[in-house]
Write an enzyme that holds these catalytic residues in place. Structure first.
Site, PDB file in Angstrom:
ATOM      1  N   ALA A   1      20.668   8.214  -6.786  1.00 27.49           N
ATOM      2  CA  ALA A   1      19.373   7.597  -7.041  1.00 27.49           C
ATOM      3  C   ALA A   1      19.140   6.333  -6.227  1.00 27.49           C
ATOM      4  CB  ALA A   1      19.241   7.271  -8.530  1.00 27.49           C
ATOM      5  N   LYS A   2      20.234   5.717  -5.749  1.00 33.32           N
ATOM      6  CA  LYS A   2      20.166   4.503  -4.921  1.00 33.32           C
ATOM      7  C   LYS A   2      19.282   3.434  -5.561  1.00 33.32           C
ATOM      8  CE  LYS A   2      21.012   7.164  -0.712  1.00 33.32           C
ATOM      9  NZ  LYS A   2      20.971   8.515  -1.300  1.00 33.32           N
ATOM     10  N   ARG A   3      19.516   3.192  -6.844  1.00 38.63           N
ATOM     11  CA  ARG A   3      18.774   2.171  -7.574  1.00 38.63           C
ATOM     12  C   ARG A   3      19.374   0.793  -7.313  1.00 38.63           C
ATOM     13  NH1 ARG A   3      15.867   6.364  -7.998  1.00 38.63           N
ATOM     14  NH2 ARG A   3      14.833   6.909  -9.950  1.00 38.63           N
TER      15      ARG A   3
END
Length: 273
Positions: A95-97
């Site tokens: 998700a690369k949050r």
């Protein structure tokens, strides 16, 4: 899932393969588009064909968000199917949050509690208070982007600050975070020559290594420089496996490609022993 449980699965399956579920309706076999939920139908078939050959699956969340409610529903069904039928599989929300503390906590709850993923990828740019909320969850893992496999990685990640490359600073500083024992790191397979220096900073952490296969990464080089006594590697392949065929034999073709990688990994594990 604990790190030791992941290591146990690697030894049991003689594999440290992670399969990326980057499911694109424009690439899956056309006959599946007639299904009520073609994304889940595709994912289920891939999982059924390959689960004995891998230890992790990594849905790239963008490929689900792009289809709105339909895509999110397919993601939910996919992770539920994995957790119900293959609870030994390590799941990664790609998700690369990364945001300020309260927001990061909500992201963590969404993926760790609601969807029940084992781990999530995080962009570290906003620093400690954007990462530690993810690390507060028991037996969940936070996978920091350290040195990625894309061409743009050289724009910032390898630039030096006071003589030290930025990605090395990310690695070093992150080890001081509360809960750092649950950190893993993304290191691109196309950057295999950097792994020796990375291991000097994080000698025991698991590395999620994308880029083997379609992006040109070399498995043997990654293992030579990155493997630890507890393996310490998850090698991801996405397009090279799941899109091995766009015909009715797509699941069998995916299994064949996964088997090729698993057999190569078995050789590397035998060298370690």
């Amino acid at each position: 899932m604990t790190t030791q449980e992941l290591v146990d699965q690697i030894h049991k399956k003689q594999s440290f393969l992670c399969i990326g579920l980057d499911t694109d309706l424009e690439k899956i076999p056309a006959f599946l588009l007639e299904d009520e939920d073609p994304i889940f139908s595709f994912n289920k078939a891939i999982i059924d064909a390959t689960h004995e050959l891998c230890v992790a699956y990594k849905p790239n969340i963008a490929f689900y968000e792009a289809y709105g409610v339909q895509g999110w529903s397919a993601l939910r069904k996919t992770i539920k199917y994995l957790n119900t039928n293959h609870p030994e599989i390590f799941t990664i929300a790609d998700a690369k949050r990364g945001d300020i503390g309260n927001t990061s906590t909500r992201y963590a709850k969404a993926f760790f509690e609601d969807l029940n993923f084992d781990s999530i990828t995080i962009a570290p740019y906003m620093g400690r208070d954007s990462v530690e909320p993810f690390l507060a969850f028991k037996d969940k893992h936070t996978i920091l982007l350290a040195l990625t496999s894309n061409e743009g990685a050289f724009d910032f990640q390898t630039k030096k600050i006071d003589g030290v490359e930025l990605y090395k600073e990310v690695l070093s500083v992150s080890t001081t975070y509360e809960g750092a024992e649950n950190l893993m790191y993304v290191v691109g397979a196309t950057k295999a020559e950097y792994l020796k220096e990375i291991r000097a900073i994080v000698p025991n952490s698991f590395l999620l290594v994308p880029g083997v296969g379609a992006q040109g990464g070399n498995l043997k080089d990654v293992c030579t420089y990155g493997m630890t006594k507890d393996i310490g590697l998850l090698i991801n392949s996405s397009r090279g496996i799941i899109y091995a065929s766009d015909q009715e034999d797509f699941a069998d073709a995916a299994k064949s490609k996964a088997k090729e990688l698993q057999e190569a990994m078995k050789i590397e594990l035998e060298r370690l022993n």
